[in-house]
Design a protein around this motif. Structure first.
Motif, mmCIF file in Angstrom:
data_model
loop_
_atom_site.group_PDB
_atom_site.id
_atom_site.type_symbol
_atom_site.label_atom_id
_atom_site.label_comp_id
_atom_site.label_asym_id
_atom_site.label_seq_id
_atom_site.Cartn_x
_atom_site.Cartn_y
_atom_site.Cartn_z
ATOM 1 N N ILE A 114 0.829 -1.213 0.000
ATOM 2 C CA ILE A 114 0.000 0.000 0.000
ATOM 3 C C ILE A 114 0.863 1.263 0.000
ATOM 4 O O ILE A 114 0.495 2.280 -0.588
ATOM 5 C CB ILE A 114 -0.999 -0.016 1.195
ATOM 6 N N ASP A 115 2.056 1.187 0.614
ATOM 7 C CA ASP A 115 2.970 2.334 0.594
ATOM 8 C C ASP A 115 3.429 2.642 -0.831
ATOM 9 O O ASP A 115 3.548 3.806 -1.217
ATOM 10 C CB ASP A 115 4.197 2.073 1.482
ATOM 11 N N SER A 116 3.711 1.588 -1.586
ATOM 12 C CA SER A 116 4.083 1.804 -2.986
ATOM 13 C C SER A 116 2.931 2.445 -3.744
ATOM 14 O O SER A 116 3.140 3.317 -4.592
ATOM 15 C CB SER A 116 4.435 0.475 -3.665
ATOM 16 N N TYR A 117 1.713 2.015 -3.460
ATOM 17 C CA TYR A 117 0.545 2.572 -4.144
ATOM 18 C C TYR A 117 0.370 4.058 -3.815
ATOM 19 O O TYR A 117 0.044 4.860 -4.676
ATOM 20 C CB TYR A 117 -0.726 1.801 -3.761
ATOM 21 N N GLU A 118 0.591 4.382 -2.536
ATOM 22 C CA GLU A 118 0.469 5.780 -2.131
ATOM 23 C C GLU A 118 1.486 6.654 -2.874
ATOM 24 O O GLU A 118 1.200 7.784 -3.257
ATOM 25 C CB GLU A 118 0.699 5.926 -0.619
ATOM 26 N N LEU A 119 2.687 6.084 -3.075
ATOM 27 C CA LEU A 119 3.708 6.816 -3.825
ATOM 28 C C LEU A 119 3.257 7.015 -5.274
ATOM 29 O O LEU A 119 3.403 8.103 -5.839
ATOM 30 C CB LEU A 119 5.039 6.061 -3.780
ATOM 31 N N LEU A 120 2.671 5.956 -5.858
ATOM 32 C CA LEU A 120 2.188 6.065 -7.233
ATOM 33 C C LEU A 120 1.100 7.131 -7.348
ATOM 34 O O LEU A 120 1.005 7.821 -8.357
ATOM 35 C CB LEU A 120 1.644 4.714 -7.709
ATOM 36 N N LYS A 121 0.313 7.247 -6.309
ATOM 37 C CA LYS A 121 -0.729 8.283 -6.294
ATOM 38 C C LYS A 121 -0.092 9.662 -6.476
ATOM 39 O O LYS A 121 -0.585 10.492 -7.242
ATOM 40 C CB LYS A 121 -1.490 8.215 -4.976
ATOM 41 N N ASP A 122 1.030 9.886 -5.791
ATOM 42 C CA ASP A 122 1.729 11.165 -5.932
ATOM 43 C C ASP A 122 2.454 11.276 -7.265
ATOM 44 O O ASP A 122 2.525 12.345 -7.861
ATOM 45 C CB ASP A 122 2.743 11.348 -4.798
ATOM 46 N N ILE A 123 3.029 10.157 -7.721
ATOM 47 C CA ILE A 123 3.766 10.193 -8.985
ATOM 48 C C ILE A 123 2.843 10.602 -10.128
ATOM 49 O O ILE A 123 3.195 11.417 -10.972
ATOM 50 C CB ILE A 123 4.416 8.822 -9.278
ATOM 51 N N TYR A 124 1.638 10.032 -10.148
ATOM 52 C CA TYR A 124 0.713 10.330 -11.241
ATOM 53 C C TYR A 124 -0.258 11.453 -10.891
ATOM 54 O O TYR A 124 -1.163 11.748 -11.675
ATOM 55 C CB TYR A 124 -0.084 9.072 -11.611
ATOM 56 N N SER A 125 -0.085 12.051 -9.714
ATOM 57 C CA SER A 125 -1.042 13.055 -9.217
ATOM 58 C C SER A 125 -2.477 12.591 -9.409
ATOM 59 O O SER A 125 -3.296 13.287 -10.018
ATOM 60 C CB SER A 125 -0.849 14.399 -9.923
ATOM 61 N N ILE A 126 -2.783 11.414 -8.912
ATOM 62 C CA ILE A 126 -4.141 10.883 -9.057
ATOM 63 C C ILE A 126 -5.032 11.565 -8.017
ATOM 64 O O ILE A 126 -4.694 11.580 -6.846
ATOM 65 C CB ILE A 126 -4.173 9.359 -8.806
ATOM 66 N N PRO A 127 -6.152 12.151 -8.453
ATOM 67 C CA PRO A 127 -7.059 12.780 -7.483
ATOM 68 C C PRO A 127 -7.561 11.748 -6.462
ATOM 69 O O PRO A 127 -7.776 10.584 -6.805
ATOM 70 C CB PRO A 127 -8.223 13.280 -8.346
ATOM 71 N N GLY A 128 -7.754 12.216 -5.233
ATOM 72 C CA GLY A 128 -8.095 11.320 -4.124
ATOM 73 C C GLY A 128 -9.255 10.378 -4.392
ATOM 74 O O GLY A 128 -9.147 9.176 -4.156
ATOM 75 N N ASN A 129 -10.358 10.916 -4.940
ATOM 76 C CA ASN A 129 -11.532 10.046 -5.091
ATOM 77 C C ASN A 129 -11.319 8.988 -6.171
ATOM 78 O O ASN A 129 -11.736 7.842 -6.013
ATOM 79 C CB ASN A 129 -12.787 10.888 -5.371
ATOM 80 N N ILE A 130 -10.633 9.387 -7.248
ATOM 81 C CA ILE A 130 -10.366 8.412 -8.312
ATOM 82 C C ILE A 130 -9.447 7.312 -7.791
ATOM 83 O O ILE A 130 -9.658 6.120 -8.032
ATOM 84 C CB ILE A 130 -9.724 9.115 -9.534
ATOM 85 N N TYR A 131 -8.431 7.747 -7.019
ATOM 86 C CA TYR A 131 -7.505 6.778 -6.440
ATOM 87 C C TYR A 131 -8.245 5.778 -5.567
ATOM 88 O O TYR A 131 -8.063 4.569 -5.679
ATOM 89 C CB TYR A 131 -6.430 7.512 -5.639
ATOM 90 N N ARG A 132 -9.127 6.295 -4.705
ATOM 91 C CA ARG A 132 -9.855 5.402 -3.784
ATOM 92 C C ARG A 132 -10.747 4.429 -4.554
ATOM 93 O O ARG A 132 -10.767 3.228 -4.275
ATOM 94 C CB ARG A 132 -10.671 6.220 -2.790
ATOM 95 N N ASN A 133 -11.459 4.966 -5.550
ATOM 96 C CA ASN A 133 -12.323 4.085 -6.349
ATOM 97 C C ASN A 133 -11.544 2.980 -7.035
ATOM 98 O O ASN A 133 -11.908 1.813 -6.979
ATOM 99 C CB ASN A 133 -13.065 4.898 -7.425
ATOM 100 N N ASN A 134 -10.441 3.404 -7.707
ATOM 101 C CA ASN A 134 -9.639 2.421 -8.434
ATOM 102 C C ASN A 134 -9.062 1.377 -7.492
ATOM 103 O O ASN A 134 -9.079 0.179 -7.785
ATOM 104 C CB ASN A 134 -8.496 3.109 -9.180
#
Lengths: 291, 274
Positions: A114-134
């Protein structure tokens, strides 16, 4: 849409013979050989298509994927992915694609997935809600619930591959490149991965380009196959086309020289009408002399 | 209107900084997984790096001074270089270990991310284990300042800071240059190590002790008199030329060259197999 037209790519490879003496010589004078990885490769892939890209080792599969994903620059030819030139608009381009290399990991080895995923969220600047849904969807479909809190190094290969695939899809890419995604997996994991890819393609209309040596992957997933050998596209069609190509290429050989070979394949035909795909592909590679 | 135009750039820089610190935090978390190993490594580096200082100590306790530099003066010079190098290895770890990054195909993954390669390299390969070296350099730096006969003024204080920043950037530049070479040859990379590790080794002493020719090389080819000899002269009150204290700014020019070499190398990138 992906179009590749007349793409060529060659590598310069340093060569030397075995041994210490040769190694010392090579320090001063290196012999460089140019290897053609791709010569005149052209094809078009529509949105939402699922394509199997096959060929023997060293045929140029990985080079193609690397060009399409913007890592490598071809020497000549043109390549457009959804209107972008991959290696020119690299940062824009890679936002829209996901790449899974079966042989390499993109997860951090020592921290929970999950830590790697959180980093990817920042790398791709994924908006919070889209990230959570995906993340929710991927967790459910790939059964990651238990795995997310474990460090990557403690996952089995099958578990890790599921996590890798999820990692490549967190930013909802339009195109997914899978480079040998089922390599080394057990039967259960293979089936899980295949089922997921099919679903992804059907529900999200994600374009999938799959390279593999596992013919069952191809049979289960793709309608269209592109066969590549020695840097050239040898066939672009369905599984049926490939079967026909195999028999077409098989026959003259049989009639001509190889009596033994003819007998062997003749016998096999009578015994089991539906030759295993593996055999078809193997004989095709041999007949086309691309191994 | 102007703000609206600037906004995306600010957003980009902002997300870059955020990402950099996210990388460092994940590196820290990874390292903490192996606590014993981490502390041993830090302690080991800490002890090991006293080697250098002992060398300087024995030499100067024997001869009293080197070309007019006293022990305190050499120590100050040495500790600054040591600190520069430790910081550069810590921050620029991604450049320093670039050979293995290329070999293991990790660079492909970097290119698959929608950010600059340098940001990702520096972030993901932040060398937290260099903290031992940095701690030791700080200890020596404090000691060096205490025993050196510097007549402290505001300008001299600023010069020390410039020497530290400029020196760290210079060594980072060396690492970047070496990384750029990696795009063309992996075997010949040892030669470039002379720049990095060699510079660190003989940068311990004020450079004029090596004679005129060496001074010239170290000014015009590898510009590390800019962060060592010249500002040091000003620091120690051996010159009236106050502008020697500003020479570290010259490193910026060197960095531009290193960056150009890196960009050139990037275009030649041939990914590793499979």
């Amino acid at each position: 849409m992906i179009t590749m037209e007349h793409v060529c790519k060659s590598y310069r490879v340093a060569k030397r013979n075995a041994g210490m003496k040769e190694a010392c010589k090579a320090l001063f004078r290196r012999e460089v050989e140019v290897i053609r990885a791709l010569s005149d490769v052209s094809f078009t892939i529509q949105d939402g298509e699922m394509v199997g890209y096959i060929g023997p080792n060293g045929a140029g599969k990985s080079s193609t994927i690397k060009i399409l994903s913007g890592i490598l620059t071809p020497e000549s030819g043109s390549c457009l992915v959804d209107g972008r030139i991959p290696w020119k608009n690299r940062t824009e381009h890679v936002r829209q694609i996901g790449v899974v290399f079966g042989q390499r990991s993109q997860l951090w080895w020592d921290v929970p997935v999950i830590d790697s995923y959180e980093l990817l969220k920042d790398i791709y600047s994924i908006p919070g809600n889209i990230y959570r849904n995906n993340l929710e969807e991927l967790t459910e479909l790939l059964h990651l619930q238990e795995l997310l809190k474990m460090p990557t190094r403690q996952l089995s290969l099958g578990q890790r591959m599921r996590c890798e695939i999820a990692a490549s899809l967190l930013h909802s890419p339009r195109i997914l490149f899978l480079d040998e995604p089922t390599i080394g997996l057990d039967a259960v994991s293979k089936l899980a991965v295949r089922e997921f890819i099919l679903r992804l393609n059907q529900e999200h209309k994600t374009t999938v380009i799959l390279t593999t040596h596992d013919m069952q992957d191809i049979e289960a997933l793709t309608k269209r196959i592109i066969l590549i050998g020695r840097g050239r596209v040898l066939m672009d069609g369905t599984l049926e086309d490939m079967r026909q190509l195999a028999t077409k290429h098989g026959k003259p050989e049989e009639e001509k020289l190889e009596q033994d070979h003819m007998k062997a394949s003749g016998e096999r035909k009578t015994e089991q009408d539906d030759e295993s795909l593996e055999h078809i592909v193997a004989s095709l590679y041999r007949e086309l002399d691309i191994v | 209107m102007i703000i609206a135009e600037r906004n995306p750039m600010f957003a980009k820089i902002n997300s870059g900084i955020k990402l950099y610190f996210h990388y460092i935090s994940i590196v820290l978390r990874s390292t903490m997984q192996y606590k014993a190993s981490f502390f041993l490594m830090v302690a080991g580096r800490f002890i090991l790096s006293f080697n250098g200082i002992l060398g300087v100590y024995f030499m100067l306790s024997r001869f009293g001074q080197v070309k007019g530099y006293t022990f305190g003066e050499v120590l100050l010079c040495f500790s600054i270089i040591q600190m520069d190098f430790a910081l550069a290895e810590c921050i620029g770890g991604g450049f320093a270990t670039f050979t293995s990054i290329i070999r293991q195909g990790e660079f492909d993954r970097i290119l698959l991310r929608p950010h600059g390669a340098i940001l990702q390299l520096l972030g993901s390969k932040f060398r937290i284990d260099r903290i031992g070296l940095i701690l030791q350099a700080i200890a020596m730096f404090v000691y060096g300042i205490a025993v050196s006969p510097v007549d402290w003024t505001f300008g001299r204080g600023m010069t020390v800071i410039l020497m530290l920043v400029g020196g760290t950037l210079l060594f980072t530049g060396f690492f970047l240059l070496r990384a750029a070479f990696t795009f063309f040859t992996i075997e010949g990379i040892e030669a470039v190590n002379i720049l990095t590790y060699g510079a660190k080794e003989h940068g311990k002493y004020p450079l004029d002790i090596y004679g005129k020719r060496m001074m010239r090389i170290c000014t015009y080819i590898l510009p590390y008199t800019l962060i060592q000899y010249y500002p040091l002269q000003y620091l120690l009150g051996r010159t009236q030329r106050w502008y020697y204290g500003l020479y570290p700014f010259g490193v910026a020019g060197f960095l531009v060259i290193c960056y150009a070499a890196w960009r050139f190398g990037m275009r030649h990138y041939q990914s590793a197999g499979s």
